[in-house]
Design an enzyme around this catalytic site. Structure first.
Site, PDB file in Angstrom:
ATOM      1  N   TYR A 146       0.923  -1.484  -0.025  1.00  0.00           N
ATOM      2  CA  TYR A 146      -0.040   0.028   0.230  1.00  0.00           C
ATOM      3  C   TYR A 146       1.106   1.672  -0.430  1.00  0.00           C
ATOM      4  O   TYR A 146       1.544   1.171   0.951  1.00  0.00           O
ATOM      5  CB  TYR A 146      -0.695   0.132   1.170  1.00  0.00           C
ATOM      6  CG  TYR A 146      -1.507   1.029   1.272  1.00  0.00           C
ATOM      7  CD1 TYR A 146      -2.791   1.033   0.341  1.00  0.00           C
ATOM      8  CD2 TYR A 146      -1.930   1.975   1.971  1.00  0.00           C
ATOM      9  CE1 TYR A 146      -4.190   1.939   0.513  1.00  0.00           C
ATOM     10  CE2 TYR A 146      -3.046   3.404   2.132  1.00  0.00           C
ATOM     11  CZ  TYR A 146      -4.091   2.935   1.857  1.00  0.00           C
ATOM     12  OH  TYR A 146      -4.883   3.639   0.973  1.00  0.00           O
ATOM     13  N   LYS A 157     -12.737  -1.125   4.004  1.00  0.00           N
ATOM     14  CA  LYS A 157     -13.312  -1.777   3.224  1.00  0.00           C
ATOM     15  C   LYS A 157     -14.102  -2.914   3.593  1.00  0.00           C
ATOM     16  O   LYS A 157     -15.234  -2.760   4.172  1.00  0.00           O
ATOM     17  CB  LYS A 157     -11.288  -2.555   2.691  1.00  0.00           C
ATOM     18  CG  LYS A 157     -10.510  -1.576   2.603  1.00  0.00           C
ATOM     19  CD  LYS A 157     -11.145  -0.096   2.242  1.00  0.00           C
ATOM     20  CE  LYS A 157      -9.663   1.130   2.074  1.00  0.00           C
ATOM     21  NZ  LYS A 157      -8.018   0.527   2.197  1.00  0.00           N
TER      22      LYS A 157
HETATM   23  C1  LIG Z   1      -7.058   1.380   2.167  1.00  0.00           C
HETATM   24  C2  LIG Z   1      -5.926   0.584   2.531  1.00  0.00           C
HETATM   25  C3  LIG Z   1      -5.275   1.055   3.650  1.00  0.00           C
HETATM   26  C4  LIG Z   1      -5.144   2.034   4.455  1.00  0.00           C
HETATM   27  O1  LIG Z   1      -6.090   1.609   5.438  1.00  0.00           O
HETATM   28  P1  LIG Z   1      -7.104   3.035   5.991  1.00  0.00           P
HETATM   29  O2  LIG Z   1      -8.426   2.467   6.749  1.00  0.00           O
HETATM   30  O3  LIG Z   1      -7.904   3.947   4.687  1.00  0.00           O
HETATM   31  O4  LIG Z   1      -6.144   3.669   6.587  1.00  0.00           O
HETATM   32  C5  LIG Z   1      -3.663   0.096   4.270  1.00  0.00           C
HETATM   33  N1  LIG Z   1      -3.973  -1.096   2.887  1.00  0.00           N
HETATM   34  C6  LIG Z   1      -4.238  -1.999   2.572  1.00  0.00           C
HETATM   35  C7  LIG Z   1      -4.337  -2.580   1.167  1.00  0.00           C
HETATM   36  C8  LIG Z   1      -6.011  -0.803   2.095  1.00  0.00           C
HETATM   37  O5  LIG Z   1      -6.507  -1.422   0.925  1.00  0.00           O
END
Ligand SMILES: *Cc1c(COP(=O)(O)O)cnc(C)c1O
Length: 402
Positions: free
Chosen positions: A121, A218
């Site tokens: 990420y 997510k």
């Molecule tokens: C979105 C995401 C993050 C970060 O998470 P947040 O809740 O936006 O802080 C980290 N790793 C992956 C793979 C992501 O998709």
């Protein structure tokens, strides 16, 4: 009130994941006989009398003290997530990045070294590459899938290997067994960001990973309405992270945590549906006359199809594809869509589509962007829970004007 204290989670009844997603981590008897989880919306907690204080300070358990140190609603979310991931313990944070940065900082000190894979990420990479350096922590970034380079990067000062699987946007799959073997040979910890997989599709702890991280924003919360994060693993490691969390302060709000718990109840249903829909969309797009290439881990054409199907139960809800034509065509495609929303993020009930070249990489020189594989006609589709046929019809609407 039935006490919702930190302590052993309610007995596991050997139930299926979808059942545990609804019930795990909480007592059946709740405040005022509520069916749903009470939201303990308070910043602090009170003591009945001096005896109550002494009981708390002597034994630690049986009481909450202050919101940053813990909250009953949050404890339930932590116990539910730990149950679903098969972990001893869990800490929930105000975002995925808060979980990732707090976890990393709890494991390193000046002079240490870490190894991370290059398609992690974007913000995780940035944190490791830029900010950790300021504290004298060295970081080697290795090419994804290059297991030899990964092993060679390990030094006596290496504390952990950080990886991610599947990754964004090409959905590369890390061979979890291989990485755990390398780490065990050298006595280093293994951390994995498992956000794209969720415990429905992948159980990294069963392969020997030490810590699993999630952006609960997510799939786990699943409704595109909150930010949250979590880290899971052995109690001894989680204790360390929880301690630093109390100082770093990425505390999740109790109401937000309720929304996470609410989302978790349907998350196995949603992910099962998203697995099916994404595969149907990927199959539809593959071989389409206006599509150049489709990336989906459960398509035979994906470079990591074998590992993916061996270590995952489903391919997830993200499909990446490259259309034919140029940037102008890509814009026409986006502008014709009527169902898919244009926006970042994934895993929620609404289908989202992103055009990485115009959004996350808009500030990169074209040549650098292309070197990273972010071409003008690359799209990432994150399917929601709408009907697959409607999503496909919408994509066809876009492809027709390409
Ligand atoms: C979105 C995401 C993050 C970060 O998470 P947040 O809740 O936006 O802080 C980290 N790793 C992956 C793979 C992501 O998709």
């Amino acid at each position: 009130m039935a006490k919702v204290n930190r302590g052993p989670a309610p007995k596991r009844l050997n139930q299926a994941l979808s059942t545990r997603a609804v019930h795990a981590g909480e007592d059946r008897r709740k405040f005022a006989d509520s069916l749903t989880t009470p939201i303990i919306q308070t910043s602090t907690f009170t003591f009945k009398d001096s005896h109550d204080i002494e009981q708390y300070t002597r034994h630690g358990k049986g009481h909450y003290e202050y919101g940053r140190y813990g909250n009953p609603t949050t404890t339930i979310a932590e116990q539910r997530l730990a149950d679903l991931e098969g972990a001893e313990d869990c800490v929930v944070f105000s975002s995925g990045m808060s979980a990732i940065t707090t976890t990393i900082l709890s494991l390193v000190q000046s002079g240490d070294h870490i190894v991370i894979t290059d398609d992690s990420y974007k913000k995780t990479l940035e944190f490791c590459r830029s900010y950790l350096k300021q504290f004298g922590i060295d970081c080697t970034i290795v090419g994804f899938g290059d297991y030899d380079a990964l092993e060679k990067a390990i030094r006596p000062s290496t504390r952990f290997i950080f990886s991610e699987s599947p990754t964004n946007p090409y959905l590369n799959i890390f061979d979890l067994e291989k990485i755990c073997k390398i780490a065990q040979r050298h006595g280093v910890l293994t951390l994995i960001d498992s956000t794209f997989a969720t415990p429905v599709n992948q159980r990294p702890l069963q392969f020997g990973m030490d810590l699993v991280l999630h952006s609960c924003t997510k799939y786990l919360a699943g409704h595109n309405d909150i930010l949250a994060g979590a880290v899971l693993g052995r109690a001894e490691l989680i204790d360390r992270i929880r301690n630093l969390h109390k100082s770093m302060g990425g505390t999740i709000d109790p109401h937000c945590c309720y929304l996470l718990l609410r989302g978790l109840k349907t998350f196995p249903l949603r992910v099962a549906r998203q697995n099916e829909t994404a595969l149907a969309v990927a199959r539809h797009l593959e071989g389409h006359p206006r599509i150049k290439r489709v990336y989906y881990p459960f398509l035979e054409s994906h470079p990591h199809y074998k590992v993916a199907t061996a270590q995952m139960a489903g391919g997830g809800g993200v499909v990446t594809f490259v259309t034919k034509g140029n940037l102008a065509g890509a814009k026409r495609f986006l502008d014709a869509l009527q169902l898919c929303y244009i926006g970042p993020s994934l895993g929620g009930v609404e289908t989202l589509i992103t055009h990485p070249a115009m959004v996350s990489y808009y500030d990169y020189p074209r040549k650098e962007r292309y070197a990273l594989g972010i071409t003008d006609t690359l799209f990432r589709l994150a399917v929601g829970v709408e009907d697959a046929e409607d999503i496909i019809a919408d994509l066809e609407r876009g492809l027709a004007v390409l």
